[in-house]
Design a protein around this motif. Structure first.
Motif, short mmCIF file in Angstrom:
data_model
loop_
_atom_site.label_atom_id
_atom_site.label_comp_id
_atom_site.label_asym_id
_atom_site.label_seq_id
_atom_site.Cartn_x
_atom_site.Cartn_y
_atom_site.Cartn_z
N LEU A 260 28.81 88.72 -38.25
CA LEU A 260 29.62 88.57 -39.46
C LEU A 260 29.77 87.12 -39.88
N ASN A 261 29.37 86.17 -39.06
CA ASN A 261 29.51 84.76 -39.41
C ASN A 261 28.21 84.16 -39.96
N ASP A 262 27.22 85.01 -40.25
CA ASP A 262 25.95 84.48 -40.78
C ASP A 262 25.91 84.45 -42.29
N GLY A 263 27.05 84.76 -42.95
CA GLY A 263 27.13 84.61 -44.40
C GLY A 263 26.83 85.86 -45.19
N HIS A 264 26.44 86.96 -44.54
CA HIS A 264 26.19 88.20 -45.26
C HIS A 264 26.41 89.38 -44.32
N ALA A 265 26.61 90.54 -44.91
CA ALA A 265 26.82 91.75 -44.11
C ALA A 265 26.13 92.92 -44.79
N THR A 266 25.42 93.72 -44.03
CA THR A 266 24.79 94.91 -44.57
C THR A 266 25.83 96.01 -44.71
N ILE A 267 25.42 97.11 -45.36
CA ILE A 267 26.34 98.24 -45.52
C ILE A 267 26.75 98.80 -44.16
N GLY A 268 25.77 98.90 -43.25
CA GLY A 268 26.09 99.42 -41.92
C GLY A 268 27.06 98.52 -41.17
N GLU A 269 26.83 97.21 -41.23
CA GLU A 269 27.74 96.28 -40.56
C GLU A 269 29.13 96.32 -41.17
N GLY A 270 29.18 96.48 -42.50
CA GLY A 270 30.47 96.57 -43.17
C GLY A 270 31.28 97.75 -42.70
N PHE A 271 30.63 98.92 -42.59
CA PHE A 271 31.35 100.10 -42.13
C PHE A 271 31.74 99.98 -40.65
N VAL A 272 30.92 99.32 -39.85
CA VAL A 272 31.28 99.09 -38.45
C VAL A 272 32.52 98.22 -38.35
N VAL A 273 32.59 97.19 -39.20
CA VAL A 273 33.76 96.31 -39.21
C VAL A 273 35.02 97.08 -39.59
N ILE A 274 34.90 97.95 -40.59
CA ILE A 274 36.06 98.73 -41.02
C ILE A 274 36.52 99.67 -39.90
N LEU A 275 35.57 100.32 -39.22
CA LEU A 275 35.93 101.20 -38.10
C LEU A 275 36.59 100.41 -36.98
N TYR A 299 37.84 88.82 -41.34
CA TYR A 299 36.56 89.49 -41.17
C TYR A 299 36.49 90.78 -41.98
N VAL A 300 37.57 91.55 -41.97
CA VAL A 300 37.53 92.81 -42.72
C VAL A 300 37.55 92.54 -44.22
N LEU A 301 38.22 91.49 -44.66
CA LEU A 301 38.18 91.11 -46.07
C LEU A 301 36.76 90.77 -46.49
N PHE A 302 36.07 90.00 -45.67
CA PHE A 302 34.69 89.63 -45.97
C PHE A 302 33.79 90.86 -45.99
N ALA A 303 33.97 91.75 -45.00
CA ALA A 303 33.11 92.94 -44.92
C ALA A 303 33.31 93.85 -46.12
N ILE A 304 34.55 94.09 -46.52
CA ILE A 304 34.81 94.97 -47.66
C ILE A 304 34.30 94.33 -48.95
N GLN A 305 34.45 93.02 -49.07
CA GLN A 305 33.92 92.33 -50.24
C GLN A 305 32.41 92.50 -50.33
N GLN A 306 31.73 92.39 -49.20
CA GLN A 306 30.28 92.59 -49.19
C GLN A 306 29.91 94.03 -49.55
N LEU A 307 30.71 95.00 -49.11
CA LEU A 307 30.45 96.39 -49.45
C LEU A 307 30.57 96.62 -50.95
N PHE A 308 31.63 96.10 -51.54
CA PHE A 308 31.79 96.25 -52.99
C PHE A 308 30.62 95.60 -53.73
N GLU A 309 30.15 94.47 -53.22
CA GLU A 309 29.03 93.79 -53.85
C GLU A 309 27.75 94.61 -53.72
N GLN A 310 27.58 95.24 -52.55
CA GLN A 310 26.39 96.07 -52.34
C GLN A 310 26.38 97.28 -53.27
N PHE A 311 27.58 97.81 -53.57
CA PHE A 311 27.67 98.98 -54.43
C PHE A 311 27.74 98.62 -55.91
N GLY A 312 27.57 97.34 -56.26
CA GLY A 312 27.44 96.95 -57.65
C GLY A 312 28.68 96.38 -58.30
#
Length: 369
Positions: A260-275, A299-312
């Motif tokens: 999570l500290n490499d500057g990006h998160a995939t959809i799978g990583e985002g859902f893992v962070v939320i869980l 971390y969860v703020l970053f992951a959810i932000q990446q998820l919203f970005e992935q979904f458009g």
């Protein structure tokens, strides 16, 4: 308004009886619609004078550090000629101890006591570290991870000894956490020394070791919590600071190892962070400590932000993230006691008896702090 510690001190001094203190606590509890156990109370301020004294102490310590640095520089004790000198932090540590003799030992001021403790332990650590670097030479340490680890370990040992002395004299609750952090610094320093030249390529191993230290600190905090399940004495304050230390030591390595500290998160990583955050939330509810939730929040703020970005939802990703997390945390805060009851009651009796109690009315008041 009287704090729990002041009631304990009044009982110890014979000003009131233990039965009277227990009756007062029970009365205050009945006035509140929720159990005071879930309020996670700890002593930080006794009044605005705490803030005033803390600001004045910070200014004085800054001045002492600057003067000590100038003295060390004039004596030729600065690292590389114009770098830090051990005389600066040493002067800070000595001044912090002297101030604590009045503001901590006599006045019992909460916030200044915390500031002075951190200044003392940090000053001891820095003065020993700078002194060792000066003794062996900065050039020897720059390209020698093994020697740098030894310096860190020795400095941590000195800070741990200082924290122990401070605890024996002043009994400030955060001192135990400062000592635990110093012990962790010793362990990490020894690991870096043992790894030697391979330390730079053993980042994951060091992170895993920090995670183990964080789990150990968490278990130590639970031991303090278990000794005062009703959270009526300063033992609960000690546990609070230990949990505050353990939380980032656990959360940061876990999420860093997940990438999570490499500057990006995939959809799978985002859902893992939320869980994982949901699991952390359940743990925080069970032990009645919010520090875990706060430490993992970034971390969860970053992951959810990446998820919203992935979904458009690029333009609204920050706003939607803040809306989701803010609403969830406020709801959790509003119904914390009910959520705790739902989490704790299904647990085995042996485990429930080690956790902070949900209903304090059936538990006798602890004797002593």
């Amino acid at each position: 308004m009287y704090s729990q510690n002041e009631l304990d001190e009044a009982v110890a001094a014979g000003a009131i009886t233990a039965e009277a203190a227990a009756s007062l606590r029970a009365y205050i509890e009945r006035q509140d619609s929720s159990s005071t156990v879930d309020e996670e109370q700890f002593r930080l301020l006794t009044g605005f004078n705490d803030i005033f004294v803390s600001i004045a102490a910070a200014i004085l310590l800054f001045a002492v550090a600057w003067i000590g640095h100038q003295i060390g520089q004039s004596l030729g004790l600065s690292i590389d000629g114009d770098g830090p000198a051990p005389t600066g932090p040493l002067a800070v540590a000595a001044t912090a101890w002297g101030l604590a003799l009045f503001f901590t030992a006599k006045r019992r001021m909460a916030l200044p006591s915390i500031l002075l403790l951190l200044a003392f332990v940090g000053g001891v650590f820095a003065s020993v570290a700078f002194g060792l670097v000066l003794a062996v030479g900065p050039d020897q340490i720059e390209n020698n991870p093994q020697l740098a680890g030894i310096v860190g370990a020795v400095s941590g040992a000195a800070a741990a000894a200082g924290a122990w002395l401070h605890w024996k004299r002043f009994r400030v609750p955060i001192t135990v956490a400062a000592g635990a952090a110093s012990v962790a610094a010793i362990a990490v320093g020894l690991l870096v020394a043992a790894l030697g030249d391979t330390a730079e390529n053993s980042r994951n191993l060091i992170l895993g070791f920090v995670l183990l230290l964080g789990i150990g600190t968490f278990l130590f905090a639970m031991w303090w919590d278990g000794s005062d399940r009703a959270r009526l004495t300063r033992r609960a304050d000690v546990a609070f600071w230990l949990h505050l230390l353990a939380a980032p030591m656990i959360v940061h390595p876990v999420f860093t190892l997940l990438g999570l500290n490499d500057g990006h998160a995939t959809i799978g990583e985002g859902f893992v962070v939320i869980l994982l955050y949901l699991a952390i939330a359940v743990t925080a509810l069970a032990i009645d400590r919010r520090a875990l939730l706060v430490s993992a929040l970034a971390y969860v703020l970053f992951a959810i932000q990446q998820l919203f970005e992935q979904f458009g939802a690029v333009q609204l990703n920050v706003a939607l993230t803040a809306l989701v997390i803010g609403s969830a945390l406020l709801l959790l805060s509003a119904f914390w006691h009910q959520a705790r009851s739902a989490v704790v009651k299904p647990l085995p009796p042996g485990l429930r008896e080690r956790l902070p109690i949900v209903n304090r009315s059936s538990v006798p008041q602890p004797a002593g702090s």
